[in-house]
Design a protein around this motif. Sequence first.
Motif, PDB file in Angstrom:
ATOM      1  N   TYR A 139     -39.158 -15.425   6.341  1.00  0.00           N
ATOM      2  CA  TYR A 139     -38.329 -14.675   7.276  1.00  0.00           C
ATOM      3  C   TYR A 139     -37.326 -13.788   6.556  1.00  0.00           C
ATOM      4  N   LEU A 140     -36.855 -14.226   5.397  1.00  0.00           N
ATOM      5  CA  LEU A 140     -35.970 -13.377   4.616  1.00  0.00           C
ATOM      6  C   LEU A 140     -36.689 -12.093   4.220  1.00  0.00           C
ATOM      7  N   ASP A 141     -37.999 -12.203   4.010  1.00  0.00           N
ATOM      8  CA  ASP A 141     -38.787 -11.040   3.618  1.00  0.00           C
ATOM      9  C   ASP A 141     -38.811  -9.969   4.707  1.00  0.00           C
ATOM     10  N   VAL A 142     -38.622 -10.370   5.961  1.00  0.00           N
ATOM     11  CA  VAL A 142     -38.543  -9.394   7.055  1.00  0.00           C
ATOM     12  C   VAL A 142     -37.299  -8.541   6.916  1.00  0.00           C
ATOM     13  N   LEU A 143     -36.221  -9.129   6.399  1.00  0.00           N
ATOM     14  CA  LEU A 143     -34.948  -8.422   6.228  1.00  0.00           C
ATOM     15  C   LEU A 143     -34.859  -7.725   4.889  1.00  0.00           C
ATOM     16  N   ILE A 144     -35.211  -8.451   3.845  1.00  0.00           N
ATOM     17  CA  ILE A 144     -35.160  -7.919   2.477  1.00  0.00           C
ATOM     18  C   ILE A 144     -36.483  -8.242   1.805  1.00  0.00           C
ATOM     19  N   PRO A 145     -37.214  -7.259   1.345  1.00  0.00           N
ATOM     20  CA  PRO A 145     -38.508  -7.552   0.719  1.00  0.00           C
ATOM     21  C   PRO A 145     -38.354  -8.340  -0.578  1.00  0.00           C
ATOM     22  N   VAL A 146     -38.644  -9.637  -0.498  1.00  0.00           N
ATOM     23  CA  VAL A 146     -38.537 -10.503  -1.665  1.00  0.00           C
ATOM     24  C   VAL A 146     -39.860 -11.170  -2.001  1.00  0.00           C
ATOM     25  N   ASN A 147     -40.783 -11.189  -1.042  1.00  0.00           N
ATOM     26  CA  ASN A 147     -42.042 -11.902  -1.251  1.00  0.00           C
ATOM     27  C   ASN A 147     -43.023 -11.148  -2.141  1.00  0.00           C
ATOM     28  N   HIS A 148     -42.722  -9.878  -2.424  1.00  0.00           N
ATOM     29  CA  HIS A 148     -43.636  -9.084  -3.241  1.00  0.00           C
ATOM     30  C   HIS A 148     -43.568  -9.493  -4.714  1.00  0.00           C
ATOM     31  N   HIS A 149     -42.488 -10.125  -5.090  1.00  0.00           N
ATOM     32  CA  HIS A 149     -42.324 -10.582  -6.466  1.00  0.00           C
ATOM     33  C   HIS A 149     -42.081 -12.093  -6.446  1.00  0.00           C
ATOM     34  N   ARG A 150     -42.892 -12.833  -7.163  1.00  0.00           N
ATOM     35  CA  ARG A 150     -42.840 -14.287  -7.112  1.00  0.00           C
ATOM     36  C   ARG A 150     -41.477 -14.837  -7.491  1.00  0.00           C
ATOM     37  N   TRP A 151     -40.886 -14.304  -8.553  1.00  0.00           N
ATOM     38  CA  TRP A 151     -39.634 -14.887  -9.017  1.00  0.00           C
ATOM     39  C   TRP A 151     -38.446 -14.469  -8.173  1.00  0.00           C
ATOM     40  N   SER A 152     -38.496 -13.289  -7.565  1.00  0.00           N
ATOM     41  CA  SER A 152     -37.416 -12.932  -6.642  1.00  0.00           C
ATOM     42  C   SER A 152     -37.459 -13.834  -5.413  1.00  0.00           C
ATOM     43  N   ALA A 153     -38.663 -14.170  -4.937  1.00  0.00           N
ATOM     44  CA  ALA A 153     -38.797 -15.105  -3.825  1.00  0.00           C
ATOM     45  C   ALA A 153     -38.301 -16.491  -4.225  1.00  0.00           C
ATOM     46  N   CYS A 154     -38.594 -16.884  -5.446  1.00  0.00           N
ATOM     47  CA  CYS A 154     -38.157 -18.190  -5.936  1.00  0.00           C
ATOM     48  C   CYS A 154     -36.630 -18.263  -5.998  1.00  0.00           C
ATOM     49  N   LEU A 155     -35.997 -17.218  -6.521  1.00  0.00           N
ATOM     50  CA  LEU A 155     -34.533 -17.195  -6.594  1.00  0.00           C
ATOM     51  C   LEU A 155     -33.910 -17.226  -5.207  1.00  0.00           C
ATOM     52  N   ALA A 156     -34.530 -16.539  -4.247  1.00  0.00           N
ATOM     53  CA  ALA A 156     -34.022 -16.562  -2.877  1.00  0.00           C
ATOM     54  C   ALA A 156     -34.116 -17.962  -2.287  1.00  0.00           C
ATOM     55  N   ALA A 157     -35.228 -18.651  -2.547  1.00  0.00           N
ATOM     56  CA  ALA A 157     -35.397 -20.017  -2.045  1.00  0.00           C
ATOM     57  C   ALA A 157     -34.363 -20.957  -2.671  1.00  0.00           C
ATOM     58  N   LEU A 158     -34.083 -20.761  -3.950  1.00  0.00           N
ATOM     59  CA  LEU A 158     -33.081 -21.602  -4.612  1.00  0.00           C
ATOM     60  C   LEU A 158     -31.688 -21.359  -4.030  1.00  0.00           C
ATOM     61  N   ALA A 159     -31.371 -20.091  -3.756  1.00  0.00           N
ATOM     62  CA  ALA A 159     -30.065 -19.770  -3.160  1.00  0.00           C
ATOM     63  C   ALA A 159     -29.917 -20.407  -1.784  1.00  0.00           C
TER      64      ALA A 159
END
Length: 467
Positions: A139-159
């Motif tokens: 759902y964060l990817d709907v607001l800010i594209p983070v799922n296109h990069h594995r590690w950016s998605a990982c950092l978002a999940a950690l936050a």
Amino acid sequence: MHDTGTVPQSAPAPRETPAVPSLTEDPTGDTGRHARRFGLPVATALVMGNIIGGGIFLLPASVAPYGTVSLIAFGVLTVGAIALALVFGRLAERDPRTGGPYVYAREAFGDFAGFLAAWAYWITTWVSNAALAVAAVGYLDVLIPVNHHRWSACLAALALQWLPALANFAGTRYVGAVQLVSTVLKFVPLLLVAVGGLFFFDPHNLGPFQASGGSAVGAVSAAAAVLLFSYLGVESAAVSAGEVENARRNVGRATVIGTTGAALVYLLGTLSVFGTVAHDRLVHSTAPFSDAVNAMFGGSWGGWAVALAALVSMTGCLNGWTLLSAQTPYAAAQDGLFPAAFARRRRGVPTVGVAVTVVLASLLTISTYTSGAGKVFETLVLVTTFTATVPYLLATAAQLFHLVSGRREQVDRARLVRDAVVAAVAAAFTLWLVAGAGYAAVYQGVLFLFAGIIVYAVMAARRPKSG
């Protein structure tokens, strides 16, 4: 029923440890303004907030591959969840201490059963946190594209995991405040979809009744095993009973009200999404509620708003689950069944338990993104289904033990029969979920449990001998 609140004679004697105190009765003297008891509204919000977290926003896409037969699974699951809620409420009347299933299992069956309940529930909490954080990124990817990069998605999940942990470190006063606010804020968009979606309902979007093949009973069982992840949290008030005002009365009320309210929102929300998003699209959706709102009103603004609400909901859910993840180890540590460090508290919160939990969940999250989030997420959900059934089944067995032994309920035959029927339904429900979790999830879950046996052996050897 005449309930004196005393411990039955068959309960194990404490081994040079005090009864588990509430978090507002800190033996270290930490009873400041940051430690505050929860009233009925906050306790109910804790239950609903923990149940309605990521589940409601992920549930339609998770069960869409099974077809509309999953709605039957949903109905059966709701009956089972309410039966569990009633069981936890009755057990909390008997023993309103922090720890929930751990306290009930240990009182009825002894230290080892209590440890298994605590260990399995602790695994459930931090694995669920990792799975929920991974799901929230969709759902964060709907607001800010983070799922296109594995590690950016990982950092978002950690936050998303560490922000609620910081709220917990601030004290139970802030945990309750965050939980209440996030629960209230999420209901506006949820009701918009759950109720408004019925006016846009199109039966052609439902897809086949049974899309997965095989028997209908097998499909219902498999769908219910996935759906249980969305119902985890039914025991929230019982686990935190030590922090609830008038726990003997309010824990049961909060559990039943919160579970029933969550079930109603789930049913309407799932039905609305099924009827507004085409089945072939829903199967592959990572943000089904956003897709539903976009289908209802067109454009992308609605999906954006729902995605924001989903993040608020999931953050609130992680906030509550982070607290619960530390409560059961805290109770077990008070009895010498977990390392003593888990009993340390600051501002009313078992900070060591929170810290260890968020670290383990973070490591699991990193592992998830390293090996591929999609398949691992589904595996994590099913593992939590199995591990959650262990404390659920032990708590239900404890209730059956008290009923069959005949204490306290002898003066009220009608209530005895009613409680026995409810406990039997809850027990059958938990066994059914184990079967639905599948061989792989049971296999991995058993490995987690067996690792706990080693921990128990070490802790038991280090405990002082009584007598």
